[in-house]
Design an enzyme around this catalytic site. Structure first.
Site, PDB file in Angstrom:
ATOM      1  N   LYS A  19      58.635 -23.688  26.215  1.00 12.25           N
ATOM      2  CA  LYS A  19      58.697 -23.555  27.681  1.00 12.25           C
ATOM      3  C   LYS A  19      59.824 -24.190  28.146  1.00 12.25           C
ATOM      4  O   LYS A  19      59.480 -25.060  28.204  1.00 12.25           O
ATOM      5  CB  LYS A  19      56.948 -23.459  28.415  1.00 12.25           C
ATOM      6  CG  LYS A  19      55.891 -21.860  28.634  1.00 12.25           C
ATOM      7  CD  LYS A  19      54.809 -23.146  28.708  1.00 12.25           C
ATOM      8  CE  LYS A  19      55.212 -22.260  30.591  1.00 12.25           C
ATOM      9  NZ  LYS A  19      53.327 -22.611  31.057  1.00 12.25           N
ATOM     10  N   ILE A  20      60.994 -23.477  28.875  1.00 13.01           N
ATOM     11  CA  ILE A  20      61.872 -23.750  29.458  1.00 13.01           C
ATOM     12  C   ILE A  20      62.170 -23.432  31.344  1.00 13.01           C
ATOM     13  O   ILE A  20      61.429 -22.385  31.160  1.00 13.01           O
ATOM     14  CB  ILE A  20      62.941 -23.559  28.634  1.00 13.01           C
ATOM     15  CG1 ILE A  20      62.485 -24.010  27.128  1.00 13.01           C
ATOM     16  CG2 ILE A  20      64.573 -24.536  29.527  1.00 13.01           C
ATOM     17  CD1 ILE A  20      64.500 -23.513  26.548  1.00 13.01           C
TER      18      ILE A  20
END
EC number: 2.2.1.2
Length: 368
Positions: A141-142
């Site tokens: 997750k960015i």
């Protein structure tokens, strides 16, 4: 075991049902497996708040914390070791789903939220976590901050599957889709023979928080109360329209011909915060092909019990545009809404990360 009919119908309509929660207890007790078997769950998302609640509220981590404490590892290393272990185990549990579907069976692990405005550090952390968990059905997750967009491109180009999180506005969503396509193009530019096999991405578009912020501003301006509780869904419906445009373009078709997968929209923040609204609002009104809806277990059980399909997203674009225009006409500065929501969301995760770090630090000292 038979699947719940309401959730099975949701899946049949093209919505992948994901659980927005994870803990070691959930894995060990068989609860997660039962959700897969009975509630159509085909994926899991995590965040710092979820891990803070999991670790502070369970004895399941005691042995590992003791082993880390006697080795005198840093709190940062301990934190990553613990969270990676849970995510790896969940990836293994969901591996049959990944094998069956090809695109689901994914578990998300977030980069440290304090890096949200540092492109290079975000990309480096994404690569490290990908290596650490070492499972093909992982999502890193960015956050979709302006500074992190290049890290999304870099990660995709390296073959890292990415869940882009904290998207609130259409403009930022379009930039996220561009970052994904740019990553695929960069991968081909670096090696024309490169494969896209196994590279997946979702774009997490937040819903209920949009209503919470806009409702507050509508109340303050004395606007028509009938507008409340409408913008979150309308904003997401227009995001799906943007998705359809991008993923029918010539630019996309050239990548698809090389074997690339679409970056699916993922509806996040789908637990209803206002008790005046239907507790299945953000599931019923966001049904569309090739989407993901990640939800708290409480919301999942509500839909299993009494959920009904609302207006299909693809039939709602004209009404959605009218809602957003009416909200703007009522004096709500939408650009400011989305800026505030992004800033608050990043800060909430930073605070949760700090809380998680403090909790692990305390427990390392206790177990030493």
């Amino acid at each position: 075991m038979a699947q719940n009919e309401n959730l099975a119908q949701l899946s049949k309509a093209g919505v992948a049902v994901w659980l927005d929660d994870l803990s070691r207890d959930r894995i060990r007790s068989g609860n997660l497996q039962s959700l897969v078997d009975e509630q159509s769950v085909v994926g899991v998302t995590t965040n710092p708040s979820i891990f803070a609640a999991a670790i502070s509220g369970s004895k399941s981590y005691d042995d590992q914390l003791h082993a880390l404490a006697v080795r005198k590892v840093s709190v940062e290393e301990a934190l990553r070791t613990i969270t990676a272990a849970d995510v790896r185990d969940a990836c293994d549990l969901l591996a049959p789903v990944a094998a069956r579907t090809g695109r689901d069976g994914r578990v998300s692990l977030e980069v440290a939220p304090g890096l949200a405005h540092d492109e290079d550090a975000t990309a480096a952390e994404a690569a490290h976590l990908w290596w650490l968990v070492d499972r093909p059905n992982l999502f890193i997750k960015i956050p979709a901050t302006q500074a992190s967009l290049p890290a999304i491109t870099t990660s995709i180009a390296k073959g890292i599957s990415v869940n882009v999180t904290l998207i609130f506005s259409l403009d930022r969503y379009k930039a996220v889709m561009d970052a994904y396509l740019s990553g695929l193009e960069q991968r081909l530019a670096e090696d024309p023979e490169a494969s896209f096999e196994g590279i997946e991405s979702v774009a997490s578009f937040f819903v209920s928080r949009v209503d919470s912020e806009i409702d507050k501003r509508l109340d303050a301006s004395g606007a028509d109360a009938s507008l409340k509780g409408k913008a979150g869904v309308a904003n997401a419906q227009l995001a799906y329209q943007a998705y359809e445009e991008v993923f029918s373009s010539d630019r996309w078709k050239a990548l698809e011909a090389k074997g690339a997968s679409k970056q699916r929209p993922l509806w996040a923040s789908t637990g209803v915060k206002n008790p005046d609204y239907s507790d299945t609002l953000y599931l019923s009104e966001l049904i569309a092909p090739d989407t993901v809806n990640t939800m708290p277990e409480k919301t999942m059980q509500a839909y299993a019990d009494h959920g009904q399909a609302g207006t299909p997203v693809q039939s709602a674009y004209a009404d959605a545009e009218k809602v957003m225009q009416a909200v703007a006409d009522a004096g709500v500065d939408l650009d400011d809404v989305f800026r505030v929501l992004e800033d608050e969301a990043v800060q909430k995760f930073v605070d949760a990360w700090d809380e998680l770090t403090g909790s692990v630090q305390e427990q390392l000292q206790d177990k030493a």
